[in-house]
Design an enzyme around this catalytic site. Structure first.
Site, PDB file in Angstrom:
ATOM      1  N   GLU A   6      69.059  82.803 -26.843  1.00  0.00           N
ATOM      2  CA  GLU A   6      69.906  81.719 -27.333  1.00  0.00           C
ATOM      3  C   GLU A   6      70.483  80.889 -26.188  1.00  0.00           C
ATOM      4  O   GLU A   6      71.048  81.426 -25.223  1.00  0.00           O
ATOM      5  CB  GLU A   6      71.065  82.291 -28.158  1.00  0.00           C
ATOM      6  N   ASP A   7      70.333  79.574 -26.286  1.00  0.00           N
ATOM      7  CA  ASP A   7      70.971  78.616 -25.379  1.00  0.00           C
ATOM      8  C   ASP A   7      70.649  78.832 -23.905  1.00  0.00           C
ATOM      9  O   ASP A   7      71.524  78.723 -23.036  1.00  0.00           O
ATOM     10  CB  ASP A   7      72.490  78.597 -25.601  1.00  0.00           C
ATOM     11  N   ARG A  11      95.170  87.012 -49.133  1.00  0.00           N
ATOM     12  CA  ARG A  11      96.220  86.912 -48.122  1.00  0.00           C
ATOM     13  C   ARG A  11      95.675  86.267 -46.842  1.00  0.00           C
ATOM     14  O   ARG A  11      96.300  85.367 -46.268  1.00  0.00           O
ATOM     15  CB  ARG A  11      96.789  88.295 -47.801  1.00  0.00           C
ATOM     16  N   ASN A  33      70.133  72.871 -40.673  1.00  0.00           N
ATOM     17  CA  ASN A  33      70.940  73.931 -40.089  1.00  0.00           C
ATOM     18  C   ASN A  33      70.070  75.161 -39.848  1.00  0.00           C
ATOM     19  O   ASN A  33      69.536  75.744 -40.789  1.00  0.00           O
ATOM     20  CB  ASN A  33      72.088  74.262 -41.048  1.00  0.00           C
ATOM     21  N   LYS A  38      76.257  83.961 -33.228  1.00  0.00           N
ATOM     22  CA  LYS A  38      74.937  84.017 -33.871  1.00  0.00           C
ATOM     23  C   LYS A  38      74.747  85.324 -34.641  1.00  0.00           C
ATOM     24  O   LYS A  38      74.162  85.335 -35.733  1.00  0.00           O
ATOM     25  CB  LYS A  38      73.830  83.862 -32.822  1.00  0.00           C
ATOM     26  N   TYR A  55      81.427  78.362 -36.313  1.00  0.00           N
ATOM     27  CA  TYR A  55      80.263  77.964 -35.522  1.00  0.00           C
ATOM     28  C   TYR A  55      80.479  76.535 -35.050  1.00  0.00           C
ATOM     29  O   TYR A  55      81.614  76.109 -34.857  1.00  0.00           O
ATOM     30  CB  TYR A  55      78.982  78.150 -36.357  1.00  0.00           C
TER      31      TYR A  55
END
Length: 588
Positions: free
Chosen positions: A255-256, A63, A470, A184, A108
């Site tokens: 991260e970043d 669904r 990746n 992440k 992502y």
């Protein structure tokens, strides 16, 4: 019953929950929607709150996927998946698990980037922990609200933290960085089975230099320019110290962060806690694994590699660091000598030691200016540099679309038999070159991997599968190994073990076919993560960094079973009410 079902993370039995009725339906980790059994509906106070007909998870997945497929735009699909995540975590992860290749670019990059850019405008519900530099004295208190009562380790295994300064190629997004932390964490669960209820996303709101956000009345973060220097460092330090106190075994994933902070903060804390920076180390690891695969197929010794990195930010320097370590190990030379075989190019051109503007991450790769007689134009010209350096490997992290010109690539093909060319910039529109052009310009001799998905390339009756470098086939497995081993640190040796495990899983190497991918696809990530985690655990044991005992390290089959037994699976478990029990996080 499995052999390792007695391990805490391997428990597949009933879950004790402290909720009933509407409160239970509002908890996405426990909510089953129409899949609650008759017995659960009766005992958990759900009668009358759900449709009559019971359905199984498979029907719910069908669904949800049908609803997803009817949406027209990628951003609409991303919003739908976010809504599903906020309602029913098992269903959310199972839908993705069954359609991962199709949905990866939705949950992502590149679609998540658009969601982050619009975070303050489409905000509906908060998720994660928000720490602000305006209240540094509240860091520990705010984090303590996510401690699981009664858990010796605080109930959190994996933390992703971002200050939002350098997001997915779209730059400074301020408080919107919370979404990259959440995204992440979703990938660690999807790709490595890290338990979602034991994860925590964090944003360090230190302001933003994004003028568009500063002028936006709806912006939800601190509306001032980014804080730098001592105040920033003390804020980050307060965060790390609080994590170590509240969640002493938790793995911290940075991260970043911006280029001037990413490497610096990693170096600051990696000697005292298990910390990881995906932009610096993750990108480097997955790229190195692909380079190792290409070198093996080209019969080039790692110790002989000459590498030209076009782009010297966090990703470019991180990749160079990882390759230099591999070159040093292979050639039996120092890492400093290995770095002499790395050539990095940034906005000012080839990095040379007469440049006072170099960052702490760039300085180790600066070559003596006295040995290079280049004009300003030549220092920036890729074809000229290729002609002088004769690189085996050309890597792009510049976000400069089309930077790998036909002339430059053809020059490289003159210098080496099999050019290894990786345009890695994200998103797709920022790639330095298209794979089909690289294959054509090198007459099918190039080994190509990219930073985003590309279709296979047909050339001279051959089909070349284009690998996507990746990070999601690498960083989740590293984290899984550290979480299961409760490792004291994440060492260089553990990263090398992870890279080796990943390289062994490369389709081109496994099939000895240069037309196959140089990196496993994301749909293979869960199995690959198991192998990476095994490598990390073995190396951690060698370095006396394991924090658990009785790990079956001497038997690969047993070790794999031990790892898989503790990976979370998106399936429903029976729920049993017990007041004051369970793994729910507090609301206070």
């Amino acid at each position: 019953m499995g052999k390792y079902d007695d391990l805490p993370l391997a428990d597949r039995g009933p879950i004790k929950v402290p909720y009933k009725g509407r409160a239970l339906l509002n908890e996405p980790y426990y909510n089953k929607g129409t899949a609650f059994s008759h017995n659960e509906r009766h005992k958990l106070g759900l009668n009358g709150m759900l449709p009559t007909n019971l359905q199984i998870l498979k029907q719910q997945v069908d669904r949800a996927y049908e609803q997803y497929s009817e949406l027209e735009t990628d951003l609409e699909k991303n919003t739908f998946m976010t809504s599903l995540q906020e309602q029913n975590l098992v269903l959310y992860f199972r839908v993705i698990q069954e359609h991962l290749k199709e949905m990866f670019s939705i949950i992502y990059t590149p679609t998540e980037g658009a969601a982050i850019e619009n975070y303050s405008r489409v905000f509906r519900r908060a998720d994660g922990c928000f720490l602000t530099i305006m209240h540094p004295d509240e860091v520990e208190n705010r984090l303590s609200k996510f401690v699981v009562p009664g858990a010796d380790d605080g109930g959190v295994d994996y933390i992703v933290v971002s200050d939002g300064e350098q997001i997915l190629g779209i730059g400074d997004q301020g408080i919107g960085g919370i979404l990259i932390s959440i995204a992440k964490l979703a990938l660690t669960t999807i790709c490595a089975g890290v338990h979602p209820d034991r994860c925590l996303g964090v944003v360090l709101d230190t302001g933003t230099n994004n003028e568009k956000l500063l002028k936006d009345d709806l912006y939800l973060g601190v509306k001032q320019n980014r804080v730098r220097g001592k105040q920033y460092d003390e804020f980050v330090n307060s965060f790390v110290k609080s994590v170590k106190k509240l969640f002493p075994k938790a793995y911290i994933h940075f991260e970043d962060f911006g280029v001037h902070n990413a490497r610096r903060l990693l170096n600051e804390y990696r000697g005292e806690h298990a910390v990881f920076n995906d932009d610096v180390q993750g990108t480097g690891c997955v790229t190195l694994a692909s380079v190792m695969a290409a070198a093996k197929l080209s019969d080039i010794k790692l110790g002989d590699l000459r590498v030209l990195s076009y782009g010297a930010g966090s990703a470019g320097t991180g990749i160079a660091e990882q390759i230099a370590a591999a070159v040093a190990n292979n050639a039996g030379i120092s890492k400093e000598d290995a770095k002499k075989q790395m050539f990095l190019v940034d906005k000012q051109g080839l990095l040379l030691d007469d440049d006072d503007s170099l960052s702490i991450a760039q300085k180790p790769f600066a070559h003596p200016a006295s040995k290079w007689s280049l004009s300003d134009d030549e220092r920036k010209d890729l074809k000229t540099l290729i002609g002088k350096i004769k690189p085996h490997v050309l890597i792009g992290t510049s976000t400069n679309p089309g930077a790998f010109t036909e002339d430059a690539v053809r020059e490289m093909a003159k210098q080496v038999e099999h050019p290894i060319i990786f345009p890695l910039s994200n998103p797709t529109r920022l790639h330095e070159a298209k794979p089909e052009d690289l294959i054509k310009w090198t007459d099918g001799k190039a080994f190509v991997a990219t930073g985003s998905p590309f279709p296979p390339v047909k050339y001279n009756d051959k089909t070349y599968e284009i690998a996507e470098c990746n990070n999601s086939v690498c960083f989740p497995g590293i984290g899984l190994g550290c979480v299961l081993g409760k490792t004291k640190l994440l060492s260089d040796g553990m990263l090398v073990a992870a890279v080796s495990a990943l390289a062994d899983e490369t389709p081109a190497v496994k099939q000895n076919d240069p037309t196959k991918e140089l990196c496993p696809g994301v749909e293979q990530a869960r199995d690959v993560s198991v192998k990476i985690a095994m490598g990390v655990l073995k190396q951690a044991a060698k370095e006396n960094l394991l924090g658990v005992q009785n790990v079956p390290l001497d038997n690969d089959k047993e070790l794999e079973e031990w790892v898989r037994a503790q990976m979370w699976d998106a399936s429903y478990r029976e729920l049993v009410f017990e007041e004051g029990k369970g793994t729910a996080k507090t609301d206070s």
